[in-house]
Design an enzyme around this catalytic site. Structure first.
Site, PDB file in Angstrom:
ATOM      1  N   TYR B 130      19.300  29.247  38.926  1.00  0.00           N
ATOM      2  CA  TYR B 130      18.034  28.551  38.869  1.00  0.00           C
ATOM      3  C   TYR B 130      17.002  29.318  39.681  1.00  0.00           C
ATOM      4  CZ  TYR B 130      14.578  24.936  38.586  1.00  0.00           C
ATOM      5  OH  TYR B 130      13.426  24.246  38.302  1.00  0.00           O
ATOM      6  N   ASN B 214      13.766  22.237  43.964  1.00  0.00           N
ATOM      7  CA  ASN B 214      13.211  21.058  44.635  1.00  0.00           C
ATOM      8  C   ASN B 214      14.274  19.964  44.736  1.00  0.00           C
ATOM      9  OD1 ASN B 214      13.432  19.905  42.097  1.00  0.00           O
ATOM     10  ND2 ASN B 214      11.258  20.086  41.638  1.00  0.00           N
ATOM     11  N   GLN B 259       8.459  29.512  57.891  1.00  0.00           N
ATOM     12  CA  GLN B 259       9.231  28.444  57.236  1.00  0.00           C
ATOM     13  C   GLN B 259       8.345  27.247  56.911  1.00  0.00           C
ATOM     14  OE1 GLN B 259      12.385  28.919  56.052  1.00  0.00           O
ATOM     15  NE2 GLN B 259      11.740  30.936  56.730  1.00  0.00           N
ATOM     16  N   HIS B 262       6.654  26.984  53.512  1.00  0.00           N
ATOM     17  CA  HIS B 262       7.446  26.759  52.299  1.00  0.00           C
ATOM     18  C   HIS B 262       7.166  25.407  51.677  1.00  0.00           C
ATOM     19  CE1 HIS B 262      10.063  30.069  51.368  1.00  0.00           C
ATOM     20  NE2 HIS B 262      10.463  30.197  52.614  1.00  0.00           N
ATOM     21  N   GLU B 327      19.486  26.549  59.389  1.00  0.00           N
ATOM     22  CA  GLU B 327      19.609  27.586  58.369  1.00  0.00           C
ATOM     23  C   GLU B 327      19.357  28.983  58.968  1.00  0.00           C
ATOM     24  OE1 GLU B 327      16.537  27.155  55.491  1.00  0.00           O
ATOM     25  OE2 GLU B 327      17.476  28.456  54.001  1.00  0.00           O
ATOM     26  N   HIS B 328      18.239  29.110  59.686  1.00  0.00           N
ATOM     27  CA  HIS B 328      17.880  30.399  60.301  1.00  0.00           C
ATOM     28  C   HIS B 328      17.736  30.222  61.805  1.00  0.00           C
ATOM     29  CE1 HIS B 328      15.783  30.366  56.261  1.00  0.00           C
ATOM     30  NE2 HIS B 328      16.519  31.449  56.133  1.00  0.00           N
ATOM     31  N   ASP B 361      14.733  37.313  54.391  1.00  0.00           N
ATOM     32  CA  ASP B 361      14.382  36.667  53.120  1.00  0.00           C
ATOM     33  C   ASP B 361      14.307  37.674  51.983  1.00  0.00           C
ATOM     34  OD1 ASP B 361      14.172  34.098  54.042  1.00  0.00           O
ATOM     35  OD2 ASP B 361      12.028  34.203  54.439  1.00  0.00           O
ATOM     36  N   HIS B 420      60.972  16.928  40.054  1.00  0.00           N
ATOM     37  CA  HIS B 420      60.693  18.118  40.863  1.00  0.00           C
ATOM     38  C   HIS B 420      62.015  18.710  41.370  1.00  0.00           C
ATOM     39  CE1 HIS B 420      56.584  16.602  40.877  1.00  0.00           C
ATOM     40  NE2 HIS B 420      56.167  17.647  41.561  1.00  0.00           N
TER      41      HIS B 420
END
Lengths: 429, 429
Positions: B130, B214, B259, B262, B327-328, B361, B420
């Site tokens: 995507y 999104n 960030q 964004h 995340e970062h 990035d 088994h």
């Protein structure tokens, strides 16, 4: 049992229907589970008490009702039959050895422009393992989930397991002792998964939840994916045996029944190039139903989902097998290598006539928690990686930033992200 | 922006609230997405046509409305600015080199009892990527998703991307050419994820779906997890900068804004031991809002989710950072090593004053698709492993089966699974 021949004119349509048939839980399960998760999230321990009373006929009142201590596990370990204890230890040792070989290596290097790059693997802080109770308690499940977590380095290992009517299984406790489990709670079903993911007053939340379970447990894991890490959505078990006519029909019948006896929704499939052999296996299965203690479940599974496919040549089985992407694939031939080399999608493969799938369930070493429902197309069996995560890292010298920074500035500007560009260009000027 | 000092009496309560605040989509999104997925599953292309008209004001009528050819991608590649083309190539080459180092090794060995054990990695057959459109088209996202898939060996690589009002982004097409994408469909949102997972008349289903998006896209991936493999549920982006007072406040301000620009739900966090420096950074951010083209979004993010924490000593930042599992994480100090050695939970770490997050990035090499919303506690950035799966295998000789088979028989009998046990004992007798 459905018998198909690749030479039948309607083979493709009928086989495609088998491939599409996911044997999944219905949407009612989804709604029920969603309700249970919300209850546990909002009401915590109170919800666990209610659900455990209703579903397991077990009252969570005293400390002993809620949890099982390490001392109790050790006691159970010493109480069980000595041969069983030894079998558990042998299994644990072999599972541990196989999974230690999975530990990933960190990376840390300086590249040609002087940029330091790498990745560091660390274990999650806490993992929750679901161990089914009910129909059968599975100490092997406990070993297969707990040992990879401990090998990964997980410090807090929590087990949840239902104890219907308060019944505790000594073998499961003994396995918990062998595997080094830290906490055990007597809670099962979707409510146990919710407790592990959200945490309650009594059960501290974990980071990863693994372990097999019924449709409610599987759906709870699916719905909580992202709140916690999970291993994989688990569906009914399945086995696919590719066999020539040189096998003992009774061996292959037993292999097919070993999955059928798990659950009425399990699926056992035989693909062979010998129609006479297929008939012998089918007869052996019918005969086994007369004596097998689990015949009721096994027959329900075999009648509803059993499948025998007669192919022209054994290698024709491979593309069919790839489409089914089964959890377990046996290659019951003298030389399994040529078939194995062509196979692309399977959870685990059992090579040659001497490797019944059950040996992998218990003792061979590789994990028995494997992708079901055609998920072997994209998923893998449980491993130490499910209990670890990787942090990448980047360290730029001034020279390295000057070498590639301008290209990044150009891309950031083209993407309409000026602060990204500024964060680099300010350091270059 | 919220300013906290660890010495404040209510610090723990306020910081815990930040940790708990997941900035997630509401349940209405869940219901909307569920409806969209069902529509696409049942009505296929017709549903895609309806949703694309409604959400993207784009009519899917002719072949060109539906898809973008490889020839068009190549044309776009040659049409874009030469410096940009070179930047894309540099980025692609560096991303490829880093991800090639992730390719896992197969295992195949005979253990001490003569049992053959191993694991074989293979690529999935098809992957869907995507690529967001709308607010900003991201060629970097395309490279970060497509290159690991191709390095893994995926043969069919499908991109879906919305083209609002029919608008196509040449830079995205150029990136698709660089990365070797096989098919591109002009469909976005939850409906694109549904098409990739279920397949429609025009879009053949894939095995794994990755890529950011999104709230609708993220929720669609979450709901379809298990039908296909997905990389990770992606939430709003976040950066956490640990900085001493020796940094240029403008550099750190730009990093935090990179960030914030964004999305209004993004989160930027500064942890420092220097309150004066924190004030300088805050001033620099306010100043930047006057000129930054993305100021509106960045200010909304900073006002709602921005956080500055003043700590006594810089190493006090580490346990707080682990709880946020961002995340970062930037370690903007002279020697990042001691802090980095203590850090446990982060998607990606940027070492030293010269490593702005934006370099990761675009161009450093490691993947920029990283776990958000505290998921770095259990999840990792995108890698070649997301496009591969591992098949374990077991091959027993007669002697090996005799060595460990009896223990497996004991465990199977103890678990109440007689078929088994039979599948092994028949081979032993």
């Amino acid at each position: 049992m459905l018998l198909l021949r690749t030479t039948d004119s309607d083979f493709e349509a009928k086989f495609a229907k088998v491939v599409r048939d996911r044997r999944e839980s219905d949407t009612q399960v989804g709604r029920d589970v969603s309700g249970i998760l919300n209850e546990v999230r909002e009401r915590g321990d109170k919800a666990l008490i209610d659900f455990t009373k209703r579903f397991d006929q077990h009252n969570l009142t005293s400390e002993d009702d809620w949890s099982i201590s390490k001392a109790d596990c050790e006691k159970a370990y010493h109480a069980i039959d000595a041969e069983l204890r030894e079998a558990l230890e042998t299994a644990a040792q072999r599972i541990r050895a196989y999974h230690e070989g999975q530990l990933p290596e960190d990376r840390d290097y300086i590249d040609d422009i002087g940029m330091r790059l790498g990745a560091r693997w660390t274990a999650v802080d806490a993992a929750g393992l679901y161990v089914p109770g009910g129909r059968a308690a599975y100490p092997s499940s406990l070993l297969m989930n707990a040992i990879p977590a401990k090998v990964a380095g997980v410090e807090r290992l929590v087990v949840t397991t239902p104890t219907p009517k308060g019944e505790v299984n000594d073998l499961v406790l003994a396995a918990a002792h062998v595997a080094g489990v830290d906490e055990i709670y007597r809670v099962g079903g979707a409510q146990a998964i919710a407790a592990l993911a959200y945490g309650t007053e009594r059960i501290e939340r974990v980071d990863v939840v693994t372990g097999p379970g019924n449709a409610w447990v599987a759906e709870a894991k699916r719905q909580l994916y992202g709140v916690v890490g999970i291993d994989m959505v688990a569906g009914p078990s399945e086995i696919l045996v590719i066999a020539d006519g040189q096998n003992d029909p009774e061996w292959i019948a037993a292999d097919l029944l070993s999955q059928a006896e798990h659950d009425p929704t399990s699926q056992s499939i035989l693909i062979t190039d010998d129609a006479g052999f297929a008939a012998q296996v089918s007869d052996a299965i019918d005969l086994a139903f007369m004596t097998l203690p689990t015949a009721k479940t096994a027959k329900a599974s075999w009648d509803a989902h059993g499948l025998v496919v007669i192919v022209d040549k054994l290698e024709d089985a491979i593309p069919l097998t790839d489409r089914l992407a089964a959890e377990h694939v046996e290659l019951a031939v003298d030389d399994a290598e040529p078939l194995f080399a062509k196979l692309r999608h399977a959870g685990s493969v059992f090579l040659g006539r001497n490797t019944p799938e059950a040996v992998g369930d218990y003792i061979a070493g590789p994990n028995h928690v494997l992708p079901t429902g055609r998920r072997a197309r994209f998923a893998s069996g449980l491993s130490v990686l499910d209990f670890m995560k990787r942090t990448s890292f980047i360290g730029a010298t001034d020279a390295a930033l000057r070498a590639i920074g301008p290209a990044a500035v150009r891309l950031a500007e083209a993407e309409g992200l000026p602060a990204h560009a500024l964060s680099i260009s300010k350091r270059l000027s």
